[in-house]
Design a protein around this motif. Structure first.
Motif, PDB file in Angstrom:
ATOM      1  N   LYS A  26       0.825  -1.272   0.108  1.00 28.25           N
ATOM      2  CA  LYS A  26       0.048  -0.061   0.065  1.00 28.25           C
ATOM      3  C   LYS A  26       0.856   1.290  -0.005  1.00 28.25           C
ATOM      4  N   ASN A  27       0.317   2.315  -0.534  1.00 30.08           N
ATOM      5  CA  ASN A  27       1.282   3.517  -0.699  1.00 30.08           C
ATOM      6  C   ASN A  27       0.886   4.489   0.509  1.00 30.08           C
ATOM      7  N   THR A  28       0.026   3.995   1.428  1.00 35.94           N
ATOM      8  CA  THR A  28      -0.552   4.943   2.656  1.00 35.94           C
ATOM      9  C   THR A  28      -0.659   3.852   3.854  1.00 35.94           C
ATOM     10  N   ALA A  29      -0.416   4.586   5.180  1.00 41.60           N
ATOM     11  CA  ALA A  29      -0.573   3.486   6.236  1.00 41.60           C
ATOM     12  C   ALA A  29      -2.071   3.728   6.914  1.00 41.60           C
ATOM     13  N   THR A  30      -2.846   4.704   6.223  1.00 44.11           N
ATOM     14  CA  THR A  30      -4.108   4.897   6.607  1.00 44.11           C
ATOM     15  C   THR A  30      -5.112   3.699   6.589  1.00 44.11           C
ATOM     16  N   TYR A  31      -5.507   3.483   7.837  1.00 41.43           N
ATOM     17  CA  TYR A  31      -6.350   1.867   7.867  1.00 41.43           C
ATOM     18  C   TYR A  31      -7.507   2.338   6.933  1.00 41.43           C
ATOM     19  N   GLU A  32      -7.934   1.312   6.063  1.00 43.09           N
ATOM     20  CA  GLU A  32      -8.975   1.466   5.275  1.00 43.09           C
ATOM     21  C   GLU A  32     -10.023   0.246   5.777  1.00 43.09           C
ATOM     22  N   TYR A  33     -11.223   0.473   5.911  1.00 46.46           N
ATOM     23  CA  TYR A  33     -12.394  -0.562   6.603  1.00 46.46           C
ATOM     24  C   TYR A  33     -12.497  -1.630   5.339  1.00 46.46           C
ATOM     25  N   LYS A  34     -12.433  -2.941   5.518  1.00 47.32           N
ATOM     26  CA  LYS A  34     -12.467  -3.910   4.469  1.00 47.32           C
ATOM     27  C   LYS A  34     -13.789  -3.673   3.575  1.00 47.32           C
ATOM     28  N   GLU A  35     -14.758  -3.801   4.240  1.00 43.44           N
ATOM     29  CA  GLU A  35     -16.282  -3.655   3.708  1.00 43.44           C
ATOM     30  C   GLU A  35     -17.016  -2.376   4.529  1.00 43.44           C
ATOM     31  N   GLU A  36     -17.741  -1.707   3.588  1.00 45.91           N
ATOM     32  CA  GLU A  36     -18.426  -0.475   4.159  1.00 45.91           C
ATOM     33  C   GLU A  36     -19.601  -0.917   5.018  1.00 45.91           C
ATOM     34  N   ASP A  37     -20.250  -2.035   4.517  1.00 50.25           N
ATOM     35  CA  ASP A  37     -21.636  -2.464   5.210  1.00 50.25           C
ATOM     36  C   ASP A  37     -21.432  -3.447   6.445  1.00 50.25           C
ATOM     37  N   ARG A  38     -20.328  -4.031   6.289  1.00 52.01           N
ATOM     38  CA  ARG A  38     -20.113  -5.152   7.392  1.00 52.01           C
ATOM     39  C   ARG A  38     -18.561  -5.023   7.809  1.00 52.01           C
ATOM     40  N   HIS A  39     -18.392  -4.891   9.026  1.00 50.56           N
ATOM     41  CA  HIS A  39     -16.930  -4.759   9.870  1.00 50.56           C
ATOM     42  C   HIS A  39     -16.487  -6.194  10.072  1.00 50.56           C
ATOM     43  N   THR A  40     -15.128  -6.064   9.722  1.00 49.47           N
ATOM     44  CA  THR A  40     -14.365  -7.411  10.411  1.00 49.47           C
ATOM     45  C   THR A  40     -13.915  -7.079  11.542  1.00 49.47           C
ATOM     46  N   ALA A  41     -13.489  -8.039  12.353  1.00 48.63           N
ATOM     47  CA  ALA A  41     -12.785  -7.984  13.713  1.00 48.63           C
ATOM     48  C   ALA A  41     -11.764  -6.881  13.658  1.00 48.63           C
ATOM     49  N   THR A  42     -10.855  -6.717  12.712  1.00 51.52           N
ATOM     50  CA  THR A  42     -10.060  -5.707  12.864  1.00 51.52           C
ATOM     51  C   THR A  42     -10.736  -4.330  12.302  1.00 51.52           C
ATOM     52  N   ASP A  43     -11.505  -4.326  11.832  1.00 48.92           N
ATOM     53  CA  ASP A  43     -12.519  -3.028  11.354  1.00 48.92           C
ATOM     54  C   ASP A  43     -12.705  -2.382  12.986  1.00 48.92           C
ATOM     55  N   SER A  44     -13.503  -3.600  13.754  1.00 51.41           N
ATOM     56  CA  SER A  44     -14.017  -3.055  14.992  1.00 51.41           C
ATOM     57  C   SER A  44     -12.766  -2.620  15.894  1.00 51.41           C
ATOM     58  N   LEU A  45     -11.659  -3.301  15.797  1.00 52.32           N
ATOM     59  CA  LEU A  45     -10.740  -2.838  16.876  1.00 52.32           C
ATOM     60  C   LEU A  45     -10.089  -1.556  16.188  1.00 52.32           C
TER      61      LEU A  45
END
Length: 126
Positions: A26-45
């Motif tokens: 990736k060109n950026t370290a900014t965290y990007e949510y995997k799916e907009e309508d359904r969060h993964t465990a890492t998204d929730s963290l």
């Protein structure tokens, strides 16, 4: 002091970007949510950590992050990069108000590089 913190901000940004590029392509370290309508465990963290930071509980958020890193679950390192990228963009006044500093952001990012055996990335940044 502001000039010194600008330098630290650039150092952290460059280090986290290099780690993101090397480890995730990736060109950026900014965290990007995997799916907009359904969060993964890492998204929730990530969302929980950022909520703590925004509430001024930066040290508590960092402690939780390190607990999660110890579990070594997939995606947690990407969350950690995003976490320090987020902290790096916060105003110095906000960090200081909540007992944190730009130097601590840099130390946290360096710690991530060290965890992956890439500590040399930050060596010339002192």
């Amino acid at each position: 002091m502001a000039y010194e913190n600008d330098i630290i901000m650039r150092q952290v940004r460059d280090m986290t970007r290099m780690l993101a590029k090397i480890l995730f392509g990736k060109n950026t370290a900014t965290y990007e949510y995997k799916e907009e309508d359904r969060h993964t465990a890492t998204d929730s963290l990530y969302a929980r950590l950022i909520a703590l930071v925004d509430a001024g509980k930066i040290n508590e958020a960092e402690n939780r992050l390190y607990e999660e890193l110890e579990r070594d679950e997939e995606g947690t390192f990407e969350v950690a990069l995003g976490f320090y990228d987020y902290l790096n963009e916060l105003p110095e006044e906000f960090l200081e108000e909540h007992d944190y500093s730009k130097e601590e952001v840099k130390e946290g990012a360096q710690s991530l590089a060290d965890r992956k055996g890439l500590g040399l990335l930050g060596e010339g940044l002192d």
